[in-house]
Enzyme design. Structure first.
Site, PDB file in Angstrom:
ATOM      1  N   SER A  22       1.713  -7.629   1.681  1.00 25.02           N
ATOM      2  CA  SER A  22       0.582  -6.916   2.412  1.00 25.02           C
ATOM      3  C   SER A  22      -0.297  -6.402   1.105  1.00 25.02           C
ATOM      4  CB  SER A  22       1.217  -5.604   2.733  1.00 25.02           C
ATOM      5  OG  SER A  22       0.348  -4.568   3.465  1.00 25.02           O
ATOM      6  N   GLN A  23      -0.548  -5.494   0.633  1.00 25.44           N
ATOM      7  CA  GLN A  23      -1.361  -5.113  -0.356  1.00 25.44           C
ATOM      8  C   GLN A  23      -1.139  -6.004  -1.555  1.00 25.44           C
ATOM      9  OE1 GLN A  23      -3.122  -1.081  -2.422  1.00 25.44           O
ATOM     10  NE2 GLN A  23      -1.204  -1.686  -3.282  1.00 25.44           N
TER      11      GLN A  23
ATOM     12  N   ASP B 239       1.202  -8.435  14.363  1.00 28.25           N
ATOM     13  CA  ASP B 239       0.920  -7.594  13.339  1.00 28.25           C
ATOM     14  C   ASP B 239       0.018  -6.784  13.612  1.00 28.25           C
ATOM     15  OD1 ASP B 239       0.472  -6.156  10.870  1.00 28.25           O
ATOM     16  OD2 ASP B 239       0.963  -8.103   9.581  1.00 28.25           O
TER      17      ASP B 239
ATOM     18  N   TYR C 156       0.714  -1.124   0.085  1.00 29.69           N
ATOM     19  CA  TYR C 156      -0.078  -0.050   0.043  1.00 29.69           C
ATOM     20  C   TYR C 156       0.948   1.218  -0.103  1.00 29.69           C
ATOM     21  CZ  TYR C 156      -4.030   2.625   1.232  1.00 29.69           C
ATOM     22  OH  TYR C 156      -5.032   3.781   1.035  1.00 29.69           O
TER      23      TYR C 156
ATOM     24  N   HIS D  79       4.337  -5.734  11.165  1.00 31.97           N
ATOM     25  CA  HIS D  79       3.699  -6.154   9.611  1.00 31.97           C
ATOM     26  C   HIS D  79       5.004  -6.261   8.757  1.00 31.97           C
ATOM     27  CE1 HIS D  79       0.744  -5.776   6.322  1.00 31.97           C
ATOM     28  NE2 HIS D  79       1.557  -4.647   6.065  1.00 31.97           N
TER      29      HIS D  79
END
Lengths: 321, 321, 321, 321, 321, 321
Positions: free
Chosen positions: A185-186, A271, A91, A300
């Site tokens: 992540s994204q 996370d 992101y 994260h």
């Protein structure tokens, strides 16, 4: 500290997220619409100063026929189609600088890293615009067009991601039968989505994936980017149901349940951004074989290079056969 | 926002830091002591999964004859001595994971990245111990042994850094006449220090260097790691003069004034960690040719890959002739 | 707000921490090794400006024969051996300034306050060095040498603490049969450890003790100093088991289970630093009689002077008989 | 980091604060009004568990005849009137617990520590009420009754502080000719105020004094408690002039200019709470001899026990003659 | 993120708070005492620049006969007694500026907004003093006089609030049979209290009410203003029981159990200030009909104008019949 | 605390911002392009529950012919064209809820509050989309399309704002000769811009205006939204000049220099969001008569209702003649 359920409960956790009735039709039509645009893949070699790798500035036509940029890196002097990693980005970032992100090509893969429309200005530069419709939004893309699945930002981005694999297949350096999708992540959420929307992948790798179990994730973390949705609903108090209906078309839990390529998913028990239960919710719903890599004391950042090291082995086993 | 003087004043800023009378003797004796220990350079190839690069686990004997670890990366199949980059690492980190930090070798250099004694546990793993004496200290290494120049942690680390170049010269992959030192933050401070303590370097590259102008830096920023020194003096209130005497042997401003290899120094005008005036203080004192690369809107991340891109050009001009 | 389980559950909480098989051998050998060094207790009266107390600068030989400093305070003009409090200090601090910490001697006890090796630079000054081996570490001492029980920082500090009682017994002002150990936070953890490793104490007092139930504490709080261990494992992701093996030799829960002197332990239900369950884990495992003093609305400051007031009564009952 | 002007400018800094025309009349009337109430000093010995000191619970009548509490501590068995320290307490605290604050009596002084009306609930307990009028206020006492000098909280507290010296003089343990006032922060501001409002003191000691140069201090720091005034004026936007008129009767700069007893004032150059220029503003205006003790790297904790150590010497020279 | 129990548990949650035996007597006597003072309602029209509304500066005599200020707003040219909203204000604020808070009068109601004694300096200006007794207190009013129910600040404020309805009834613009009380946060707590202490109201509206279930709320949130009580007890460690005894006379849970007017209560599931369980604790105890308006993604701002919109409908149904 | 220069320097401060050569042409063409779209003003009365005001849901065609929403509020039963306030909204918000923002109509003005394209999801709801092009952006709109003046988000929003006045003039409730523009923060910047781009306004009111002196403001504050630009340039390090070129077409300082309608501008000396020097830079450049309202102790909230009160007087003098 632990941000979610204890590990023994996570291992068997099932998400309560549900699939809307017209889910399949929605995605069939979306991808069919996109397919009406010519892919128009272009690749131009760029000078980077690196000698062991060759880099190409790639573009193709994504959602709505818009130009999506990418980098293609291959070992210098590579001959013949290569096993390939198609990577999606986390992101806020874009495809990055030509001197970043050298692992996959240095390991002998063709490495196509897709830019992210309208992002690419926070931690990694990008060059791709998003010109889709945008109603009232919280800063960021999480609520852009969220009033309707048809206008939602992630409809456009998921479609780009699906077509990035088509673009890869069109490149001479790529062996179309040996393509993996990968991201963190994204980027991990996109990898899961593409794995659910395509049936021709050799593998999928998702590190600490985002975009999973929106109803739960938006309620159990205060961190961005899930927080953008909570902030939107804190103002647009009358749209809770509507927004969650939109999101149900884009949930990693639902998409994972359609995915059959062998998968490696990592999760970090501390996370605060992507709650471990949301990751396990996707992993435990995954239709194909799925290995979960658990990091006890990470946030994260997940496994970082330790994730890469295990992924390299996993890709050797599943892609570079 | 800007964290220091405006740019036009920075360009001509001169630090008020002074050199102790026995500065030269101190370093001559320190390095001579270290030289009494055999370098004992060892290099063992390691399996990394990368195919375009070959990686060696290197060790040599640093200050006090202690074992210092490093990675050596070279292009796979490279023959003959290569232009070389010896890299030092930022505060808290170690030599890192084998899959990180691939730029320099991918650009055709031999790349020796030195581990940092006793650090290597915050953002990049390390494997090297520091067993020197440690009086009462604030957490971190900034005040370890600070009561006396002879016992100060950075006496040991600077010596390791000087000897890392000797170790590089002893490796068959390295062309001893074409060695540059390079680093960011603490690594940049080490690069400046080595450039001041050696006369056989082809170039020095320091991104947003730390360890410069301690009397000023400890007073104009609240950020770590300079803050460790302020915290120490907030408790040991009677040691202000003594501590600054110790630090005067390790100041990048003083060491830069002895350095003659061509230098590239980057500075970020919104850096709260390494105040721009402290960096300009070193750059403006630098004895040899020195290019300053200024980033208007960056904090301590500096130019990131943009720094690397300019450094690649600079190294081509000065090292890879 | 409450940082842990509700009080009714805490009262019966049992920690899951386990004792390694060679625990007893480890400590027997460690203390036997230390005993090979002469204690070499020295005490020099210092001028403080105080008229009701007499203060001595004390040193003795701790782990590895290293010099450990301490203050001894006694009522001015005290004659004959006194009931005695041996105090250990909280994380980051040292024995402090001569004008601090006057309660115990003002109450008629001989008061020996041990300095903490390598600490003593954050909130209370110290004068004692730690020169033990230190591998890659997170800033602070929690991970110094943590790769092996033999090299772990707390092996050295626990040994110092055990020997501080020997040093006290060697002082003419101290009645060897009437010695209590006392401390807050790290000092409380040391008091519990010494109570578990010695059998000649009249009492042990631990305010909000640290160093208890590492597997749980490192997972349920984000606060330092437990956080240092989590930070280390976030980087050294492959050492989770190894680090917890090391820590199992130093756990207050395990040590409390060996301690038989009457104990007073305080706990604060809003303590984010030392989770109440970790304190109750130790208290509920304590082998001897143990009173728990609970503070409903306090954080890590615990009962402060209210703890002292109850401890004075407790010491009158158990030590100053 | 430094929170104000550099030290060389501070040494000669003059505050711009001015004295209202009826300043003297205001205080003459205020103290005369208070003097109409009988002091009614009472002292009851309390059991503390301490053996070297004797402690009394003291009360006297302050502003408006209200009961003000205090502790009196003297060396156990002290005979004859003693040199005396009257101490005032920092913002938010009260006279504290009987086991705290033992330095001055342990050094042979009679030590009277005055409770603070309506405070005593943040870091040190208190037992004294404030029942004066209170208009709309920001939480805290800084704006209580601030619309008029006659109703302002500090009119009441300054009067209590002046009368605490009268109360001390009425106690048999106190030598009326050898009384010093002392305090830190708010306590330091009170010490300066009393030094300006009485002419019978042997000395005044103010550590990092608060309540100085309100027009400047409320504009150059965001920290509490000066911030309370800024917060009040952020809401009561039409009262800026009125509020500063009230404050001008209570400014430490103005009161210092009336004080002639020998003074010791400490200042910390990194103090964000009491800006160094406000302290130097008072010190440089002080009418009598005034020593400034400067701490380079401290915040509002100032010199802590180092301040006490120097103050002990200063009190020996000026009070305990 | 959610700050309390999940919604399905909240719906049936019952608070454990209990009513002291003399609760009824306490309030009967308190209100009877107040009734001995003449109400002395005064209303003076003020020029505001508004043309659709007429505004009066109102005062009446509250607890102890002290002057309490208020604004009365009515539609310009309104004739005859109107349905009326008596509003109480949130913590820290006062009756505000004449140009604020125009909704209720613009909707055709007489709108009396009561000032809050001693507050009115944080986010909305006020003009009313509190001159009740104040023992040692944490900044703010939550612990003012808390040692005894008779001296507690909220005894005075609740009494003012009860009498504000009497004052409204005395105004010619008000229809005494059609009065609702309304407020947010502290104002909501006051609305619940008045609903419990009067039997002549047409309706009560409480948005995210404060002052409910003190034993639980002070333990499950760190946010102010409940935090003031926790801070007080962190210092006054020996008053836990005493303070909760005082608070039991003022608890919204208890007062709601006495209230019979139709009620609308809103709650926000991400409210960190007024925990949802404390609001449901009051709502589920409410004696009369009670509608709960739940906001899934809001913090302490609650429904904001969405609350107002629903309240307008609710008031039309219950008050403006 | 003060966030910028002292007031006496601010009063004469001149911004260094410059106007690009084709500034006039740029705006002439932009507005001419917009004028090619029919305004298509529509107004539908909505039910709000308010009785003293009548509210209309308004739409018109802004930049690119896109639909822009607004609320029109007028006193109920108003006859004939009214003096009018056209209001713009602060960053992140939209036109808000129908029950908010009642002052201007309650004061007898026609009040048209324009929605903000693509915002309206943070603190006030909105209903207007932005579908212009958006390259890589930092979350928020500050960098949307910033690579070129033609694609920049604020080109679209400024054009909407100019056309909102045309829309107002087309409404029967509005007296076209008596229109003022007004707003706070972003709304104030828009008011200044419209005042610079139109010559038919009766007055302009800007509270703490944003969007002024970008080169300075992006360097002297860390607060959002200026920070978005700094964040963008921290990643897109090679676009500093280009971005500032774009911004020079939208700078409030430049636009103010073209504005001649009588203006009221407020500024808060403790504003960290819109630095006082940037506001004075615009005010001191303003071409017409300009009153500056200064708040000494306020942050970005500025004068709040005190600003409104002064603005009401100012509008009576200049608009409601």
């Amino acid at each position: 500290m632990l941000t979610d359920l204890p590990l023994d409960q996570l291992r068997t956790y099932r998400s309560a997220q549900t699939r809307p009735d017209d889910f399949t039709a929605f995605w069939d039509e979306t991808l069919a619409d996109a397919a009406r645009h010519d892919l128009d893949v272009r690749a131009t070699e760029v000078e980077t100063g690196l000698t062991t790798l060759t880099t190409f500035d790639v573009s193709f036509r994504g959602f709505g026929g818009e130009e999506i940029r990418a980098w293609l890196r291959v070992p210098a002097g590579a001959s013949g189609p290569l096993p390939t990693v198609v990577q999606y980005i986390g992101y806020g970032g874009g495809r990055g600088h030509v001197l970043e992100n050298l692992v996959w090509a240095s390991a002998g893969f063709a490495h196509l890293v897709m830019d992210t429309r309208g992002q690419g200005a926070k931690w990694a530069v990008g060059d791709t615009a998003d010109s889709g419709p945008a109603g009232p939004s919280v800063p960021g893309v999480m609520t852009r067009g969220i009033a309707d699945p048809a206008t939602y930002y992630y409809r456009r981005l998921y479609t780009d991601a699906v077509r990035a694999v088509d673009a890869a297949r069109a490149l001479p350096q790529v062996d179309a039968d040996r393509i993996a999708v990968l991201g963190a992540s994204q980027g991990g959420g996109l990898a899961l989505a593409v794995a659910g929307l395509r049936d021709d992948l050799a593998a999928a790798v998702a590190y600490v994936p985002f975009l999973c179990d929106f109803p739960r994730s938006t309620r159990i973390t205060d961190d961005h980017p899930y927080r953008e949705i909570a902030d939107y609903l804190a103002t647009h108090r009358d749209q809770v149901e509507r927004v969650h209906h939109t999101l149900s078309y884009f949930d990693g839990v639902t998409l994972a349940a359609l995915a059959t390529a062998p998968a490696l998913i990592s999760v970090a028990l501390m996370d605060p951004v992507c709650p471990p239960s949301s990751v396990f919710g996707a992993a435990n719903a995954y239709a194909g074989p799925c290995e979960v890599l658990t990091w006890d004391y990470n946030g994260h950042e997940g496994g970082g290079p330790f994730d890469d090291a295990r992924a390299l082995e996993f890709l050797r086993e599943n892609v570079d056969r």
